[in-house]
Design a protein around this motif. Structure first.
Motif, PDB file in Angstrom:
ATOM      1  N   CYS A 162       0.819  -1.209   0.000  1.00 40.74           N
ATOM      2  CA  CYS A 162       0.000   0.000   0.000  1.00 40.74           C
ATOM      3  C   CYS A 162       0.859   1.267   0.000  1.00 40.74           C
ATOM      4  CB  CYS A 162      -0.923   0.022   1.210  1.00 40.74           C
ATOM      5  SG  CYS A 162      -2.322  -1.114   1.086  1.00 40.74           S
ATOM      6  N   GLY A 163       1.942   1.248   0.739  1.00 41.38           N
ATOM      7  CA  GLY A 163       2.801   2.418   0.810  1.00 41.38           C
ATOM      8  C   GLY A 163       3.464   2.788  -0.502  1.00 41.38           C
ATOM      9  N   ASP A 164       3.480   1.858  -1.460  1.00 43.03           N
ATOM     10  CA  ASP A 164       4.060   2.107  -2.773  1.00 43.03           C
ATOM     11  C   ASP A 164       3.036   2.660  -3.753  1.00 43.03           C
ATOM     12  OD1 ASP A 164       6.416   0.885  -1.824  1.00 43.03           O
ATOM     13  OD2 ASP A 164       5.697  -1.083  -2.447  1.00 43.03           O
ATOM     14  N   CYS A 165       1.781   2.607  -3.405  1.00 45.43           N
ATOM     15  CA  CYS A 165       0.701   2.977  -4.310  1.00 45.43           C
ATOM     16  C   CYS A 165       0.477   4.485  -4.325  1.00 45.43           C
ATOM     17  CB  CYS A 165      -0.578   2.275  -3.877  1.00 45.43           C
ATOM     18  SG  CYS A 165      -2.000   2.592  -4.947  1.00 45.43           S
ATOM     19  N   ALA A 166       0.138   5.003  -5.487  1.00 51.76           N
ATOM     20  CA  ALA A 166      -0.122   6.429  -5.632  1.00 51.76           C
ATOM     21  C   ALA A 166      -1.370   6.865  -4.858  1.00 51.76           C
ATOM     22  CB  ALA A 166      -0.291   6.771  -7.104  1.00 51.76           C
ATOM     23  N   HIS A 167      -2.257   5.934  -4.552  1.00 50.63           N
ATOM     24  CA  HIS A 167      -3.477   6.268  -3.812  1.00 50.63           C
ATOM     25  C   HIS A 167      -3.264   6.293  -2.303  1.00 50.63           C
ATOM     26  CE1 HIS A 167      -5.744   6.121  -7.482  1.00 50.63           C
ATOM     27  NE2 HIS A 167      -5.259   4.915  -7.728  1.00 50.63           N
ATOM     28  N   PHE A 168      -2.116   5.824  -1.838  1.00 58.11           N
ATOM     29  CA  PHE A 168      -1.805   5.819  -0.406  1.00 58.11           C
ATOM     30  C   PHE A 168      -1.514   7.258   0.031  1.00 58.11           C
ATOM     31  CE2 PHE A 168       1.117   5.337   3.217  1.00 58.11           C
ATOM     32  CZ  PHE A 168       0.356   4.515   4.021  1.00 58.11           C
ATOM     33  N   ILE A 169      -2.246   7.742   1.033  1.00 56.58           N
ATOM     34  CA  ILE A 169      -2.067   9.122   1.478  1.00 56.58           C
ATOM     35  C   ILE A 169      -1.533   9.198   2.899  1.00 56.58           C
ATOM     36  CG2 ILE A 169      -3.704  10.173  -0.107  1.00 56.58           C
ATOM     37  CD1 ILE A 169      -5.849   9.980   2.022  1.00 56.58           C
ATOM     38  N   GLY A 170      -1.116   8.064   3.442  1.00 58.98           N
ATOM     39  CA  GLY A 170      -0.536   8.067   4.784  1.00 58.98           C
ATOM     40  C   GLY A 170      -1.587   7.878   5.854  1.00 58.98           C
ATOM     41  N   GLY A 171      -1.132   7.580   7.042  1.00 60.92           N
ATOM     42  CA  GLY A 171      -2.028   7.358   8.158  1.00 60.92           C
ATOM     43  C   GLY A 171      -2.417   8.663   8.821  1.00 60.92           C
ATOM     44  N   GLY A 172      -3.600   8.702   9.338  1.00 62.91           N
ATOM     45  CA  GLY A 172      -4.071   9.867  10.065  1.00 62.91           C
ATOM     46  C   GLY A 172      -4.704   9.429  11.365  1.00 62.91           C
ATOM     47  N   ASP A 173      -5.416  10.328  11.999  1.00 65.41           N
ATOM     48  CA  ASP A 173      -6.061  10.003  13.260  1.00 65.41           C
ATOM     49  C   ASP A 173      -7.038   8.843  13.127  1.00 65.41           C
ATOM     50  OD1 ASP A 173      -4.662  12.007  14.492  1.00 65.41           O
ATOM     51  OD2 ASP A 173      -6.272  13.467  14.326  1.00 65.41           O
ATOM     52  N   TRP A 174      -7.659   8.723  11.962  1.00 63.73           N
ATOM     53  CA  TRP A 174      -8.646   7.673  11.752  1.00 63.73           C
ATOM     54  C   TRP A 174      -8.118   6.596  10.806  1.00 63.73           C
ATOM     55  CZ3 TRP A 174     -12.855   7.738  14.723  1.00 63.73           C
ATOM     56  CH2 TRP A 174     -13.148   8.943  15.359  1.00 63.73           C
ATOM     57  N   ASN A 175      -6.821   6.598  10.534  1.00 60.88           N
ATOM     58  CA  ASN A 175      -6.199   5.645   9.609  1.00 60.88           C
ATOM     59  C   ASN A 175      -6.835   5.657   8.228  1.00 60.88           C
ATOM     60  OD1 ASN A 175      -4.086   4.574  11.116  1.00 60.88           O
ATOM     61  ND2 ASN A 175      -5.482   3.264  12.237  1.00 60.88           N
ATOM     62  N   TYR A 231      -2.106  -0.101   6.022  1.00 61.32           N
ATOM     63  CA  TYR A 231      -0.839   0.390   6.528  1.00 61.32           C
ATOM     64  C   TYR A 231       0.170   0.402   5.392  1.00 61.32           C
ATOM     65  CZ  TYR A 231      -3.172  -0.513  10.895  1.00 61.32           C
ATOM     66  OH  TYR A 231      -4.084  -0.515  11.909  1.00 61.32           O
ATOM     67  N   GLU A 232       1.250   1.087   5.584  1.00 67.74           N
ATOM     68  CA  GLU A 232       2.276   1.194   4.566  1.00 67.74           C
ATOM     69  C   GLU A 232       2.749  -0.173   4.088  1.00 67.74           C
ATOM     70  OE1 GLU A 232       6.565   3.064   4.848  1.00 67.74           O
ATOM     71  OE2 GLU A 232       5.005   4.538   5.263  1.00 67.74           O
ATOM     72  N   ASP A 233       2.800  -1.155   4.998  1.00 66.21           N
ATOM     73  CA  ASP A 233       3.288  -2.490   4.667  1.00 66.21           C
ATOM     74  C   ASP A 233       2.193  -3.470   4.260  1.00 66.21           C
ATOM     75  OD1 ASP A 233       5.813  -1.630   5.241  1.00 66.21           O
ATOM     76  OD2 ASP A 233       5.880  -2.502   7.234  1.00 66.21           O
ATOM     77  N   SER A 234       0.940  -3.025   4.205  1.00 66.34           N
ATOM     78  CA  SER A 234      -0.146  -3.922   3.795  1.00 66.34           C
ATOM     79  C   SER A 234       0.033  -4.316   2.332  1.00 66.34           C
ATOM     80  CB  SER A 234      -1.504  -3.231   3.946  1.00 66.34           C
ATOM     81  OG  SER A 234      -1.751  -2.891   5.284  1.00 66.34           O
ATOM     82  N   ILE A 235      -0.365  -5.541   1.986  1.00 68.65           N
ATOM     83  CA  ILE A 235      -0.311  -5.984   0.597  1.00 68.65           C
ATOM     84  C   ILE A 235      -1.290  -5.139  -0.214  1.00 68.65           C
ATOM     85  CG2 ILE A 235      -0.723  -7.909  -0.979  1.00 68.65           C
ATOM     86  CD1 ILE A 235       1.712  -8.344   0.740  1.00 68.65           C
ATOM     87  N   ALA A 236      -0.828  -4.640  -1.339  1.00 72.19           N
ATOM     88  CA  ALA A 236      -1.659  -3.766  -2.178  1.00 72.19           C
ATOM     89  C   ALA A 236      -2.842  -4.535  -2.767  1.00 72.19           C
ATOM     90  CB  ALA A 236      -0.829  -3.164  -3.290  1.00 72.19           C
ATOM     91  N   CYS A 237      -3.936  -3.832  -2.974  1.00 74.15           N
ATOM     92  CA  CYS A 237      -5.140  -4.438  -3.540  1.00 74.15           C
ATOM     93  C   CYS A 237      -5.036  -4.486  -5.067  1.00 74.15           C
ATOM     94  CB  CYS A 237      -6.368  -3.636  -3.121  1.00 74.15           C
ATOM     95  SG  CYS A 237      -6.509  -2.018  -3.905  1.00 74.15           S
ATOM     96  N   GLY A 238      -6.073  -4.950  -5.715  1.00 71.99           N
ATOM     97  CA  GLY A 238      -6.097  -5.047  -7.171  1.00 71.99           C
ATOM     98  C   GLY A 238      -6.167  -3.706  -7.873  1.00 71.99           C
TER      99      GLY A 238
END
Length: 77
Positions: free
Chosen positions: A35-48, A59-66
């Motif tokens: 997920c952290g490599d994806c352009a749609h990942f905007i980082g974690g916030g108060d509500w994740n 999370y940054e280390d989560s396996i990216a979706c399709g």
């Protein structure tokens, strides 16, 4: 200066790929699967709320979706 992939250790420029990571560590196209490599990942916030497409817990280390998209494919809007 060469850019080394933080996952596989290869020189990204030498293998003819782009650094597709939005994190601090460079990642080649072959290793981009988090997920952290994806352009749609905007980082974690108060509500994740970390993804523009899915409001679940990612999370940054989560396996990216399709719907993984590198930064070159992102709509500018």
């Amino acid at each position: 200066m060469s850019v080394i992939c933080s996952r596989c250790g290869r020189d990204i420029d030498a293998i003819g790929q782009d650094n597709v990571s939005y994190t601090r560590e460079p990642v080649c196209e072959d290793c981009a699967d988090r997920c952290g490599d994806c352009a749609h990942f905007i980082g974690g916030g108060d509500w994740n709320l970390c993804c523009r497409l899915d409001w679940g817990l990612h999370y940054e280390d989560s396996i990216a979706c399709g719907r993984f998209s590198d930064r070159l494919e992102v709509d500018a809007s």
